[in-house]
Design an enzyme around this catalytic site. Structure first.
Site, PDB file in Angstrom:
ATOM      1  NE  ARG A  41      -3.745   0.633   2.082  1.00 26.08           N
ATOM      2  CZ  ARG A  41      -5.017   0.601   2.439  1.00 26.08           C
ATOM      3  NH1 ARG A  41      -5.100   1.261   3.548  1.00 26.08           N
ATOM      4  NH2 ARG A  41      -6.017  -0.104   1.969  1.00 26.08           N
ATOM      5  CG  HIS A 101      -8.658   0.116  -2.633  1.00 29.19           C
ATOM      6  ND1 HIS A 101      -7.703  -1.014  -2.416  1.00 29.19           N
ATOM      7  CD2 HIS A 101      -9.228   0.719  -1.575  1.00 29.19           C
ATOM      8  CE1 HIS A 101      -7.776  -1.176  -1.073  1.00 29.19           C
ATOM      9  NE2 HIS A 101      -8.703  -0.274  -0.604  1.00 29.19           N
ATOM     10  CD  GLN A 160     -12.961  -2.248  -0.333  1.00 32.02           C
ATOM     11  OE1 GLN A 160     -11.891  -2.016   0.560  1.00 32.02           O
ATOM     12  NE2 GLN A 160     -13.889  -2.814   0.014  1.00 32.02           N
ATOM     13  CG  ASP A 187     -14.071   5.770  -0.514  1.00 28.30           C
ATOM     14  OD1 ASP A 187     -14.110   5.634   0.433  1.00 28.30           O
ATOM     15  OD2 ASP A 187     -13.245   5.846  -1.459  1.00 28.30           O
ATOM     16  CB  CYS A 197     -14.342   0.605   0.771  1.00 27.91           C
ATOM     17  SG  CYS A 197     -13.723   2.259   0.615  1.00 27.91           S
ATOM     18  NE  ARG A 215      -9.947  -5.414   0.888  1.00 30.56           N
ATOM     19  CZ  ARG A 215      -9.210  -4.106   1.305  1.00 30.56           C
ATOM     20  NH1 ARG A 215      -9.731  -3.411   1.860  1.00 30.56           N
ATOM     21  NH2 ARG A 215      -7.930  -4.330   1.102  1.00 30.56           N
TER      22      ARG A 215
HETATM   23  N1   CP Z   1     -11.311  -0.158   2.830  1.00 27.33           N
HETATM   24  C1   CP Z   1      -9.836  -0.126   3.147  1.00 27.33           C
HETATM   25  O1   CP Z   1      -9.162  -0.421   2.441  1.00 27.33           O
HETATM   26  O2   CP Z   1      -9.726  -0.075   4.540  1.00 27.33           O
HETATM   27  P1   CP Z   1      -8.330   0.162   5.400  1.00 27.33           P
HETATM   28  O3   CP Z   1      -8.040   1.580   4.683  1.00 27.33           O
HETATM   29  O4   CP Z   1      -8.648   0.093   6.548  1.00 27.33           O
HETATM   30  O5   CP Z   1      -7.216  -1.010   4.829  1.00 27.33           O
END
Ligand code: CP
Length: 327
Positions: free
Chosen positions: A104, A131, A134, A227, A267, A295
């Protein structure tokens, strides 16, 4: 290591058939979470998080362990990726320690560099641009609740000029869905992404529509998505963004314009009273906790797929044949 290393850097790295296969695999892994161990050894998966995370770090750690692997947490700041040494050199080193790298980070170009030099599969755990993990979880959740994906209409409200907007355009159209963005002018997915989604849609029947009116975006939709308005890194713009996006808040009134059996995704983390009403997030049409759980199952499926494609593990059918039982 096979020369055909496969990574998952953006949603369109999977063809429509591959996306469907990965979702099937995710459903099977969810039904029998401890029966398939393609990372047995354990094979190490290096996970690096340069931005805050709850769902991503916990679901990858649990999922890698369930696949028989070892989730190695690499502290990106301590390593000084791109500062203490180049992304390419970090990739060369981590590729000698781990069978897969999950990252990430900020710019997609850094992830691309990691994939170019690692020699092992690299998985996008969120960048500024995409992403995709997700989206696999979102599609799995929709399929569970609706029984299908192709032909469904999904309305994404709010800031579509972000990683989730880009990923919805690509992954939704790959699945044959009609993706409507209800967003202010100028807050739409990248031009290149929209063009790519149009191209994919010619084969899958999926489509993208841009609406500036939230009400028309959600009309008769099967799936409603929103979101946060303040993505990671935009915190100093919070007040201005709240003003711009407030007409796109997913309220109970907007939900009532969708199909009566529409489901609601987010998400997370969510900000009740901002991008979504508390009554919607916590109401009967919300499937956000299934989405969060998924996830893990979706990421296990993409890890297993990439490991097989890259020659790190045998295909599951061969494993069953070789050992007489599902491992
Ligand atoms: N939705 C998501 O990626 O959650 P986090 O940022 O907590 O990993």
């Amino acid at each position: 290591m096979s020369s055909a290393v496969r990574s998952f850097l953006r949603d369109d790295d999977l063809s429509p058939a591959e996306q469907s296969h990965v979702l099937d695999r995710a459903a099977a892994l969810k039904a029998a979470p401890y029966d398939h161990k393609p990372l047995a050894g354990p094979r190490t998966v290096a996970t690096i998080y340069d931005k805050p995370t709850l769902r991503t770090q916990s679901s990858f750690a649990a999922g890698i362990a369930e696949l028989g692997g070892f989730p190695m947490l690499v502290d990106g700041a301590l390593a000084g990726i791109g500062v203490r040494e180049s992304v390419a050199d970090v990739a060369r080193v981590l590729g000698r320690q781990a069978g897969v790298i999950v990252w990430r980070t900020f710019a997609q170009v850094k992830l691309d560099q990691m994939a170019a030099y690692a020699g092992v599969p690299v998985v996008n755990a969120l960048t500024d641009e995409f992403h995709p993990c997700q989206l696999l979880a979102d599609l799995l959740t929709i399929r569970e609740h609706k029984g299908t994906l192709a032909g469904l209409t999904v309305a994404f409200l709010g800031d579509a000029a972000c990683n989730m907007g880009n990923s919805w355009a690509l992954a939704g159209v790959t699945a044959g869905m009609h993706v409507r963005f209800g967003a202010p002018e100028g807050y739409v997915p990248d031009t290149e992404v929209l063009a790519r989604a149009d191209e994919i849609g010619k084969a899958t029947g999926g489509s993208v529509e841009l609406h500036t009116d939230a009400s028309s975006a959600v009309a008769d939709a099967d799936v409603l998505v929103t979101d946060t308005w303040v993505s990671m890194g935009k915190e100093d713009e919070a007040a201005a963004r709240t003003a711009v996006f407030s007409p796109y808040s997913l309220t109970t009134a907007l939900v009532s314009r969708a199909k009566p059996d529409a489901i609601v995704l987010h998400c997370l983390p969510a900000y009740r009273g901002k991008e979504i009403d508390a009554e919607v997030l916590d109401g009967p049409q919300s499937v956000v906790w299934d989405e969060a759980e998924n996830r893990r199952h979706a990421q296990k499926a993409i890890l297993a797929f990439l490991a097989e494609q890259s020659g790190i593990s045998a295909p599951s059918a061969e494993l069953v044949e070789a050992h007489g039982t599902s491992r």
